[in-house]
Design a protein around this motif. Structure first.
Motif, PDB file in Angstrom:
ATOM      1  N   UNK A  32       6.617  11.779 -10.790  1.00  0.00           N
ATOM      2  CA  UNK A  32       5.725  11.068  -9.892  1.00  0.00           C
ATOM      3  C   UNK A  32       6.493  10.452  -8.741  1.00  0.00           C
ATOM      4  N   UNK A  33       5.849  10.418  -7.600  1.00  0.00           N
ATOM      5  CA  UNK A  33       6.500   9.850  -6.435  1.00  0.00           C
ATOM      6  C   UNK A  33       5.544   8.915  -5.740  1.00  0.00           C
ATOM      7  N   UNK A  34       6.065   8.008  -4.952  1.00  0.00           N
ATOM      8  CA  UNK A  34       5.176   7.078  -4.289  1.00  0.00           C
ATOM      9  C   UNK A  34       5.873   6.276  -3.241  1.00  0.00           C
ATOM     10  N   UNK A  35       5.106   5.596  -2.465  1.00  0.00           N
ATOM     11  CA  UNK A  35       5.672   4.669  -1.519  1.00  0.00           C
ATOM     12  C   UNK A  35       4.598   3.695  -1.151  1.00  0.00           C
ATOM     13  N   UNK A  36       4.980   2.582  -0.670  1.00  0.00           N
ATOM     14  CA  UNK A  36       3.978   1.588  -0.396  1.00  0.00           C
ATOM     15  C   UNK A  36       4.249   0.866   0.873  1.00  0.00           C
ATOM     16  N   UNK A  51       7.706   4.629 -10.909  1.00  0.00           N
ATOM     17  CA  UNK A  51       6.513   5.471 -11.015  1.00  0.00           C
ATOM     18  C   UNK A  51       5.265   4.623 -11.215  1.00  0.00           C
ATOM     19  N   UNK A  52       5.367   3.692 -12.177  1.00  0.00           N
ATOM     20  CA  UNK A  52       4.219   2.845 -12.450  1.00  0.00           C
ATOM     21  C   UNK A  52       3.860   1.953 -11.281  1.00  0.00           C
ATOM     22  N   UNK A  53       4.874   1.454 -10.590  1.00  0.00           N
ATOM     23  CA  UNK A  53       4.633   0.577  -9.449  1.00  0.00           C
ATOM     24  C   UNK A  53       3.870   1.309  -8.354  1.00  0.00           C
ATOM     25  N   UNK A  84       0.291   2.145  -9.211  1.00  0.00           N
ATOM     26  CA  UNK A  84      -0.553   0.958  -9.076  1.00  0.00           C
ATOM     27  C   UNK A  84      -0.843   0.666  -7.607  1.00  0.00           C
ATOM     28  N   UNK A  85       0.182   0.767  -6.779  1.00  0.00           N
ATOM     29  CA  UNK A  85      -0.024   0.511  -5.352  1.00  0.00           C
ATOM     30  C   UNK A  85      -1.002   1.507  -4.735  1.00  0.00           C
ATOM     31  N   UNK A 108       0.836  -1.199   0.000  1.00  0.00           N
ATOM     32  CA  UNK A 108       0.000   0.000   0.000  1.00  0.00           C
ATOM     33  C   UNK A 108       0.871   1.248   0.000  1.00  0.00           C
ATOM     34  N   UNK A 109       0.327   2.324  -0.568  1.00  0.00           N
ATOM     35  CA  UNK A 109       1.026   3.604  -0.667  1.00  0.00           C
ATOM     36  C   UNK A 109       0.185   4.687  -0.005  1.00  0.00           C
TER      37      UNK A 109
END
Length: 303
Positions: free
Chosen positions: A271-275, A147-149, A152-153, A102-103
């Motif tokens: 794009x940035x993200x974390x999960x 970014x894509x990962x 999606x998360x 999860x992000x």
């Protein structure tokens, strides 16, 4: 926006089945948000959720408690900060129960970042006593695949949130398109700097340029037609170059922070993200135990 990745040491699906139905909270907190701390909250039959709902962030006697610090550092009201903390509880629950990485939203990630500064509260009490395992914070490695990962998360996180808690509050959980727009943010000391929206600076530059040209052309009224034309053209070219340089410098500043270790796939500030969790059980993210006291030394906090 900053980017992160939380991963429990072993991210296997929950041992306890989780009911998708939710029990509405009986105590609204602010701006229509439901408080997870209400009796019989969103997942009243889940033991982990009950522990997270009862988790104390604001220690009695602290002159600058966790929620107040979170509000101060982000320019939020206390009421909004309390809502963000409640959403952080839900995010942690999803990290342990959703069965997939999860992000968090940017606001929830701010609460997570701050909680990591309170090392005893985070590692000893939350991870050790409540979760029973580490919940690591791991930044994106950058690049289009990351970014894509994370996109999606984040979409999967919102889907799981809706299944367990209903529609997430839009002011804390933005839509995916909004979540991954704008690059990596930087904290600014508002006591020492003015913060002005880029669009306003651009509009002001254009207005100033037009006013300068109008005044210059008015001052050329007494000159010959040829001299006035040359003067006017020269001024317009000069002002145009100045405006272009201002706009270009504002665009470049979006790229600052490239390689900072958070966010920014596909180059700088994208794009940035974390999960929350990799099923391979990796636990190589930021954070760590340590003897830092509650209240976060080591540069945490702004007061």
């Amino acid at each position: 926006m900053a980017a992160w990745l939380a991963s429990p040491a072993a991210m296997e699906p929950s041992e306890e089945p989780v009911q998708a139905s939710r029990v509405p909270s009986s105590r609204p907190s602010a701006a229509g948000h439901e408080s997870v701390g209400a009796p019989g909250g969103a997942l009243g039959g889940d033991a982990l959720f009950a522990q997270l709902a009862a988790f104390v962030f604001d220690e009695p006697g602290d002159r600058l408690a966790f929620t107040a610090r979170l509000a101060h550092e982000n320019g939020w009201t206390r009421a909004h900060a309390r809502c963000v903390v409640d959403e952080y509880r839900r995010f942690v629950w999803l990290a342990m129960r959703a069965g997939h990485p999860v992000t968090p939203s940017p606001a929830v990630d701010e609460a997570w970042h701050l909680h990591l500064c309170y090392t005893r509260s985070y590692w000893d009490r939350l991870c050790g006593q409540v979760l029973g395992r580490p919940l690591h914070h791991e930044p994106t490695r950058g690049g289009a695949p990351e970014d894509g990962k994370f996109a999606d998360w984040y979409a999967r996180t919102l889907a799981s949130y809706r299944a367990r808690f209903g529609e997430p509050p839009a002011d804390i959980w933005p839509a995916p398109g909004e979540r991954f727009r704008g690059g990596i943010p930087r904290k600014v000391d508002a006591a020492r700097h003015w913060v002005i929206e880029r669009a306003r600076v651009r509009r002001a530059a254009v207005v100033a340029a037009l006013a300068t040209v109008a005044l210059a052309l008015g001052g050329c009224a007494g000159q010959t037609d040829e001299a006035a034309l040359l003067t006017g053209l020269g001024l317009m070219v000069g002002v145009g170059v100045l405006v272009a340089l201002i706009v270009r410098s504002l665009g470049r500043s979006r790229q600052d922070g490239c390689g900072s270790g958070c966010g920014g796939g596909g180059g700088c500030g994208q794009a940035s993200g974390c999960g929350s969790g990799r099923h391979d059980g990796a636990s190589d993210g930021d954070g760590g135990g340590g003897d830092g006291g509650d209240g976060g030394g080591g540069g945490c906090g702004g007061d």
